[in-house]
Enzyme design. Structure first.
Site, mmCIF file in Angstrom:
data_model
loop_
_atom_site.group_PDB
_atom_site.id
_atom_site.type_symbol
_atom_site.label_atom_id
_atom_site.label_comp_id
_atom_site.label_asym_id
_atom_site.label_seq_id
_atom_site.Cartn_x
_atom_site.Cartn_y
_atom_site.Cartn_z
ATOM 1 N N SER A 263 1.820 -4.253 -3.557
ATOM 2 C CA SER A 263 1.161 -4.178 -2.248
ATOM 3 C C SER A 263 1.913 -3.261 -1.297
ATOM 4 O O SER A 263 1.421 -2.944 -0.225
ATOM 5 C CB SER A 263 1.084 -5.571 -1.626
ATOM 6 O OG SER A 263 0.433 -6.449 -2.497
ATOM 7 N N CYS A 264 3.098 -2.875 -1.679
ATOM 8 C CA CYS A 264 3.882 -1.952 -0.858
ATOM 9 C C CYS A 264 3.229 -0.570 -0.864
ATOM 10 O O CYS A 264 2.355 -0.286 -1.672
ATOM 11 C CB CYS A 264 5.293 -1.816 -1.405
ATOM 12 S SG CYS A 264 6.207 -3.362 -1.496
ATOM 13 N N ILE A 265 3.686 0.296 0.056
ATOM 14 C CA ILE A 265 3.138 1.651 0.121
ATOM 15 C C ILE A 265 4.291 2.654 0.038
ATOM 16 O O ILE A 265 5.329 2.463 0.661
ATOM 17 C CB ILE A 265 2.387 1.893 1.453
ATOM 18 C CG1 ILE A 265 1.334 0.810 1.687
ATOM 19 C CG2 ILE A 265 1.804 3.294 1.494
ATOM 20 C CD1 ILE A 265 -0.080 1.209 1.461
#
Lengths: 205, 161
Positions: free
Chosen positions: B28-30
């Protein structure tokens, strides 16, 4: 230091290790009965690690794993993550489905369902033991499964912790069948507020 | 062999050609990159959460879109990049586990992507490449010699954005 987990005493760490021991022992017995094989487990590791280092506990963020995730509800909300390297997960499916070792090369719907059920049973066993030890009643959600990079799967848990601190407290146990065909990591990651509840319940709060 | 610089979770690195900046296993990180194509300098930032003001622990500024992106901008400008030439690319923001009653935190990937774009647009930096969403992990890297941003996945192959 804003992290409440970074300041635990040795006694508190011991108590958590014992919780991991009892919980994982119960889970290992359950798994052993299902697959009819001896399961060895190591002494649980209770670690306080920077969030970014957690994936290294299972071999690095880009290792391919199968993860079964359960949210734990009750007085000490937590997350449970059962991680298996891809090969271990496939072998476990072979055993559960009565196939020859090596038959499973990818997971179909039924295989995934079987692995989620394993996650369910292990979590139930773990939480039961935790209840006997702490008298805190905890209920797992229905399980969810993903097969992907370890970092991506762990991020689900780590992001939740990231809102409250920069360290994760993980109670982690490694399972092994005696033929080394299956290795798995069982993580109990209490929400930051839950830690206090668990520690007071065992008298070291 | 060009230098390969690892960017951890909630981490930020900047550099210049011929280095490649890489971040492994984003869920879910970017992974947000900035790049000046003329000077061939840039940065890669791996954020976990959209907004530092919603968090109790915000000392690590690289953890959040709203603080990490301006910090990365400062650092690439210090390397000589020209603000007017900078372009951004973003990837990640998946939802790894499907739950029927997904809570906000489960959908943090979407919120991360939205926050990253909003912060970049507020700074006047165009987003020229994007690969966000889905339910799978990504390993991302930017080659500072070319500005090519590679997204690797397990089942969906590899692509350049």
């Amino acid at each position: 230091m804003s992290d409440d987990v970074a300041s635990l005493s040795a006694t508190q760490m011991d108590a958590l290790r014992e919780i991991g021991n009892v919980g994982a022992g119960n889970s290992a017995t359950a798994l052993s009965q299902i697959i009819n094989k001896r399961i060895d487990m190591n002494v649980p590791r209770v670690s306080i690690v920077p969030l970014g280092d957690v994936p290294d506990l299972v071999g690095g963020p880009d290792v391919m794993v199968v993860g079964v995730f359960l949210r734990v509800y009750g007085k000490a909300p937590s997350n449970i993550l059962f991680l298996l390297p891809k090969e271990s997960a496939f072998y476990l499916v072979d055993m559960l489905m009565g196939k020859k070792r090596g038959d499973t090369q990818k997971l179909d719907f039924l295989d995934e369902s079987a692995l989620m059920e394993i996650g369910n049973i292990l979590s139930g066993a773990y939480l039961n033991a935790l209840f006997n030890f702490t008298n805190i009643s905890l209920l797992p959600s229905i399980p969810a499964l993903a097969m992907d990079m370890a970092g991506a799967i762990l991020s689900v848990v780590l992001i939740q912790l990231g809102q409250m601190g920069d360290h994760a407290l993980v109670i982690e146990t490694e399972f092994k069948t005696d033929d080394e065909g299956i290795k798995g990591h069982f993580f109990l990651v209490p929400d930051p507020g839950s830690l206090e509840t668990i520690l007071s319940a065992v008298g070291v709060g | 062999m060009p230098e390969l610089v690892k960017v951890g979770m909630a981490d930020l690195k900047v550099g210049k050609a011929p280095a490649t900046l890489i971040s492994y296993g984003l869920g879910s990180c970017i992974g947000i990159s900035l790049y000046d194509p003329q000077l061939k300098v840039g940065g890669l930032l791996h954020i976990m959460l959209p907004d530092s003001t919603q968090s109790r622990a915000n000392e690590n500024r690289a953890k959040f879109a709203d603080t990490g992106i301006p910090d990365m901008l400062d650092q690439v400008l210090k390397l000589g990049a020209s603000r007017g030439r900078l372009v951004a690319k973003i990837a990640g923001g998946a939802q790894m586990f499907a739950f029927a009653n997904a809570t906000d935190i489960m959908r943090v990937g979407q919120r991360n992507a939205a926050a990253a774009k909003e912060v970049l647009s507020g700074l006047g930096i165009p987003v020229v490449g994007e690969d966000t969403g889905g339910n799978y992990g990504r390993t991302v890297s930017i080659d500072l010699s070319t500005g090519v941003y590679v997204v690797k996945t397990i089942d969906k192959g590899e692509k350049e954005i």
